[in-house]
Design a protein around this motif. Sequence first.
Motif, short mmCIF file in Angstrom:
data_model
loop_
_atom_site.label_atom_id
_atom_site.label_comp_id
_atom_site.label_asym_id
_atom_site.label_seq_id
_atom_site.Cartn_x
_atom_site.Cartn_y
_atom_site.Cartn_z
N VAL A 11 -49.21 4.20 46.01
CA VAL A 11 -50.29 3.88 44.79
C VAL A 11 -51.41 4.32 45.04
N GLU A 12 -52.52 4.81 43.94
CA GLU A 12 -53.74 4.23 44.27
C GLU A 12 -54.41 2.96 43.38
N ASP A 13 -55.56 2.69 44.21
CA ASP A 13 -55.79 0.91 43.74
C ASP A 13 -57.07 1.45 44.53
N GLU A 14 -58.08 0.55 44.19
CA GLU A 14 -59.35 0.30 43.83
C GLU A 14 -59.69 1.18 45.07
N LEU A 15 -59.33 0.59 46.60
CA LEU A 15 -59.79 1.26 47.76
C LEU A 15 -58.87 2.37 48.27
N GLY A 16 -58.63 3.24 47.37
CA GLY A 16 -58.37 4.80 47.48
C GLY A 16 -56.46 4.42 47.53
N GLN A 17 -55.62 5.24 48.77
CA GLN A 17 -53.76 5.32 48.30
C GLN A 17 -53.23 3.96 49.13
N LYS A 18 -53.21 3.14 48.29
CA LYS A 18 -51.96 1.55 48.95
C LYS A 18 -50.74 2.13 48.95
N GLU A 19 -50.27 1.75 50.20
CA GLU A 19 -48.55 2.66 50.94
C GLU A 19 -47.86 1.40 50.59
N ILE A 20 -46.48 1.99 49.32
CA ILE A 20 -46.21 0.52 49.09
C ILE A 20 -44.21 1.00 50.12
N LEU A 21 -43.92 1.74 50.48
CA LEU A 21 -42.48 2.09 50.75
C LEU A 21 -43.00 3.03 52.22
N ASN A 22 -42.87 3.03 53.40
CA ASN A 22 -43.02 3.88 54.08
C ASN A 22 -41.64 4.49 54.79
N ASP A 23 -41.40 5.82 54.29
CA ASP A 23 -40.59 6.42 55.27
C ASP A 23 -39.16 5.71 55.34
N VAL A 24 -38.46 4.83 54.12
CA VAL A 24 -37.32 4.33 54.16
C VAL A 24 -36.18 5.45 54.20
N SER A 25 -35.40 4.77 54.95
CA SER A 25 -34.08 5.76 55.28
C SER A 25 -32.88 4.39 55.23
N LEU A 26 -31.65 5.04 54.34
CA LEU A 26 -30.62 3.87 54.40
C LEU A 26 -29.59 5.06 53.38
N THR A 27 -28.06 4.35 54.27
CA THR A 27 -26.88 4.48 52.77
C THR A 27 -25.94 3.75 52.05
N ILE A 28 -25.91 3.77 51.42
CA ILE A 28 -25.31 2.68 50.53
C ILE A 28 -24.12 3.63 50.16
N PRO A 29 -22.71 2.66 51.13
CA PRO A 29 -21.78 2.81 51.07
C PRO A 29 -20.94 2.67 49.52
N ASP A 30 -19.99 3.70 49.30
CA ASP A 30 -19.15 2.80 47.65
C ASP A 30 -18.14 2.21 48.40
N GLY A 31 -18.52 1.16 46.97
CA GLY A 31 -17.95 -0.52 46.54
C GLY A 31 -17.80 -1.20 47.57
N LYS A 32 -19.81 -1.33 48.19
CA LYS A 32 -19.81 -2.29 48.83
C LYS A 32 -20.80 -3.16 47.90
#
Length: 242
Positions: A11-32
């Motif tokens: 997102v953009e803030d007063e200091l420039g770009q702010k990273e909230i999430l960085n290269d997140v990878s996740l697998t969520i199986p069915d029924g869990k």
Amino acid sequence: MLEIKNLSYKVEDELGQKEILNDVSLTIPDGKFIVITGPNGGGKSTLAKLIAGIYESTSGQIILDGEDITKAGITERAKSGISFAFQQPVRFKGIEVLDLLRLAAGNPLMTTAEACKYLSEVGLCAKDYINREVDASLSGGELKRIEIATVLARKSKLYIFDEPEAGIDLWSFTNLIQVFEQIKKETRGTIVIISHQERILDIADTIVVIEKGNIAKVGSKEEILPQILGTDSAFSMCHIQN
């Protein structure tokens, strides 16, 4: 199955770009039953909103049952089987609970008896609520359980609850845990909950810890809970509120 691949959000803030999430990878199986937790500001709720389509990712992919939904909007994702319950449920002045359940289910002909079944499942006496307006006369706990009833009425593939314990009293929280335990027992689709609460973490199949925009840990509650409870971090102190 939900697959999250190299997902980032800035997102953009007063200091420039702010990273909230960085290269997140996740697998969520069915029924869990998955609980995503971590320190405040770590990116938990942001991830939930990216999955639901409330926010649009900066980069990466979101794949549901083999279909790339990264560019799909909220409505498209809802139609594909994703339901989202907000941290603070919306109050709808002038709309009765029965109407809200019909809208959620996409069934204007839903009978009162069918609607009452969903209210009963979340621990509400149906006859006392079915014709109530969804307005300021409802407590936070009542509103939260009605929202969960509407989510259940949608019969989705994936249910996302963003900090369902927020703003409710201890009595309502105890009832809420019972509701989630029942949902888990009946294995109704995949459930993802964003939460700090130990009692919610304790009924998870898998716990995902997010810190500083990255996934720090993923594992069973037997693996992850001792690590969380054994630290002196701000997180370990804040999640035992109730």
